[in-house]
Design a protein around this motif. Structure first.
Motif, PDB file in Angstrom:
ATOM      1  N   ALA A 141      -0.495   7.253  -2.444  1.00 30.00           N
ATOM      2  CA  ALA A 141      -0.017   5.900  -2.753  1.00 30.00           C
ATOM      3  C   ALA A 141       0.139   5.114  -1.452  1.00 30.00           C
ATOM      4  N   PRO A 142      -0.272   3.842  -1.426  1.00 30.60           N
ATOM      5  CA  PRO A 142      -0.343   3.110  -0.163  1.00 30.60           C
ATOM      6  C   PRO A 142       0.935   2.399   0.272  1.00 30.60           C
ATOM      7  N   TYR A 143       1.947   2.334  -0.598  1.00 32.01           N
ATOM      8  CA  TYR A 143       3.086   1.438  -0.351  1.00 32.01           C
ATOM      9  C   TYR A 143       3.713   1.615   1.031  1.00 32.01           C
TER      10      TYR A 143
ATOM     11  N   LEU B  53      -4.736   4.880  -3.717  1.00 33.38           N
ATOM     12  CA  LEU B  53      -4.610   3.985  -4.872  1.00 33.38           C
ATOM     13  C   LEU B  53      -4.883   2.561  -4.423  1.00 33.38           C
TER      14      LEU B  53
ATOM     15  N   LYS C  67      -0.775  11.710  -5.915  1.00 37.88           N
ATOM     16  CA  LYS C  67      -0.193  10.401  -5.591  1.00 37.88           C
ATOM     17  C   LYS C  67       1.002  10.523  -4.657  1.00 37.88           C
ATOM     18  N   ARG C  68       0.818  11.301  -3.595  1.00 37.35           N
ATOM     19  CA  ARG C  68       1.879  11.502  -2.617  1.00 37.35           C
ATOM     20  C   ARG C  68       1.891  10.391  -1.568  1.00 37.35           C
TER      21      ARG C  68
END
Lengths: 276, 276
Positions: free
Chosen positions: A123-125, A145, A96-97
């Motif tokens: 992670a898409p943020y 994600l 989850k990098r």
């Protein structure tokens, strides 16, 4: 490993199971604690016992990082063992990098070049430039994600814009402009049930990595019903339900039995939905 | 380190600088490559040279992970060196972690218990239970991504709901229900300019960790103008501009000179806005 190879393995073995190597030193059988590297001894036994029943392994990096340098060594050793002995299994670093572009490149280097896994969860943020560097590796995969399996998924992932589109749908739509079905999968939690239909509307062909079956309460039947495509398109993960099936000396046999049960169920589902 | 201690350090030293230890083996001066642990030798020299001018250090974990087990050793060694020799400096692991609850607990254990940093950056996408485990440590901090400094920040962070609230504002609002100004900071990129005013509307007292000054183009003046509170409320990070100021044998002196310049500028800003 490319898409075609994954599909072939699924059809050949009648399973789309991914075994999660969430190896917690506090949970492994006591008799292993005298081994030089107890977590690796555990992983090796679990892998040897479950390999016939799964197509993928997914070590979650948190479990290894929590042991510091030693843990990293165990992780590298585990990936290396898989690479050498089970070259047809897909290896996912559940990490989850995601960081700014030049930094994500370094994570890509860490996991794809040095460690040699096939895929990494991201992670898409932070958007485009945090994801793209992972896509620059031929034959490697980003697993982004989208809709996660945990209660906190309700906090932001369902945020709805003026047009009625939710954040997870934006992520699915937007990311498909960055990657293809050949280098991009999505995480969609098994606990999301009928949401799978909505995911499939936006991402009809993408492979989905599905955590949350078993300990977290998701149903395999439902995941297959809503999420399966003619090429399967699913990798369903089970961690605790398999690897901690027994805490005795029979832990590997117990893990094999659980994995076999899931494989048997998966074979029926693959057949029901015309994949095999 | 608690909030009051951070504020005291800022006032005492006239600086709110955080030095980013983005130590890339490919960029450190050549003469260090003969050292047993070149990255640590570099970090040690940079820390000794810049400590008077900053209140915090922020190693980004990607740079260390990209070196595998060895890199993790360097990271542990660096944090240990800081802890022992500069106990008044705040240490941030820029790791951008976040996973389901029981897994986030393991990341918290890795960084807070084993490594002993004061704070960790966390990605908000997975919501409450992915963030909360990091808040269960007395005296430790979560620094949650809100509005990042990179171009990809435009992809999802500005998504606007029916009420006109954007995703980053939701993150700011929601997370303040999980934590307090004593254990929760936010990442807001210096490149976001006037957006700082909007952030301050939602999070008037929170400390903000601000990357993106220098190499990424953000302006210190603007950050202070829109973001500074009576207690400062800012930790402004500079990495490349300081640590790679020279690639020669004078790299540490050059880093000190850059850090001093920023400190001098920061002292003026702290005085202008009545913090000191």
């Amino acid at each position: 490993m490319n898409r075609q190879q994954i599909i072939e393995q699924i059809r050949k073995k009648g399973t789309f199971l991914c075994v999660g190597l969430d190896t917690d030193i506090k949970k492994i059988p006591e008799h292993l604690l005298t081994e030089e590297d107890p977590m690796f001894a555990f992983n090796k036994a679990i892998i040897d016992a479950t390999a016939p029943y799964c197509v993928a392994y997914k070590p979650n990096t948190a479990f290894y990082e929590s042991r510091g340098t030693e843990g990293w060594q165990t992780l590298e050793r585990t990936v290396n063992y898989l690479r050498t002995n089970y070259p047809d299994h897909f290896i996912i670093a559940d990490a989850k990098r995601g960081d700014i572009g030049n930094t994500s490149s370094l994570y890509a280097r860490a996991f794809f070049e040095n460690m040699g896994v096939d895929a990494i969860t991201v992670a898409p943020y932070m958007g485009f430039d945090s994801v793209k560097p992972f896509m620059d590796y031929e034959g490697k995969w980003v697993i982004l994600l989208a809709l996660t399996s945990n209660p906190g998924s309700r906090d932001f992932q369902f945020l709805t814009d003026m047009t009625g589109t939710r954040l997870f749908e934006h992520v699915l739509e937007t990311a498909q402009k960055w990657g293809t079905t050949e280098n991009l999968m999505f995480v969609v939690g098994a606990t999301q049930g009928a949401m799978f239909a909505e995911v499939r509307r936006v991402a009809p062909r993408s492979f989905l990595l599905v955590p949350g079956v078993g300990a977290q309460g998701g149903s395999l039947e439902e995941v297959a019903k809503w999420g399966m495509t003619p090429e399967c398109g699913l990798l369903v993960n089970s961690s605790r339900g398999i690897i901690y099936a027994s805490s005795g000396t029979d832990f590997a046999d117990a893990a094999a039995a659980e994995a076999r049960k899931l494989r048997d169920h998966m074979t029926i589902l693959l057949s029901t939905y015309g994949v095999i």
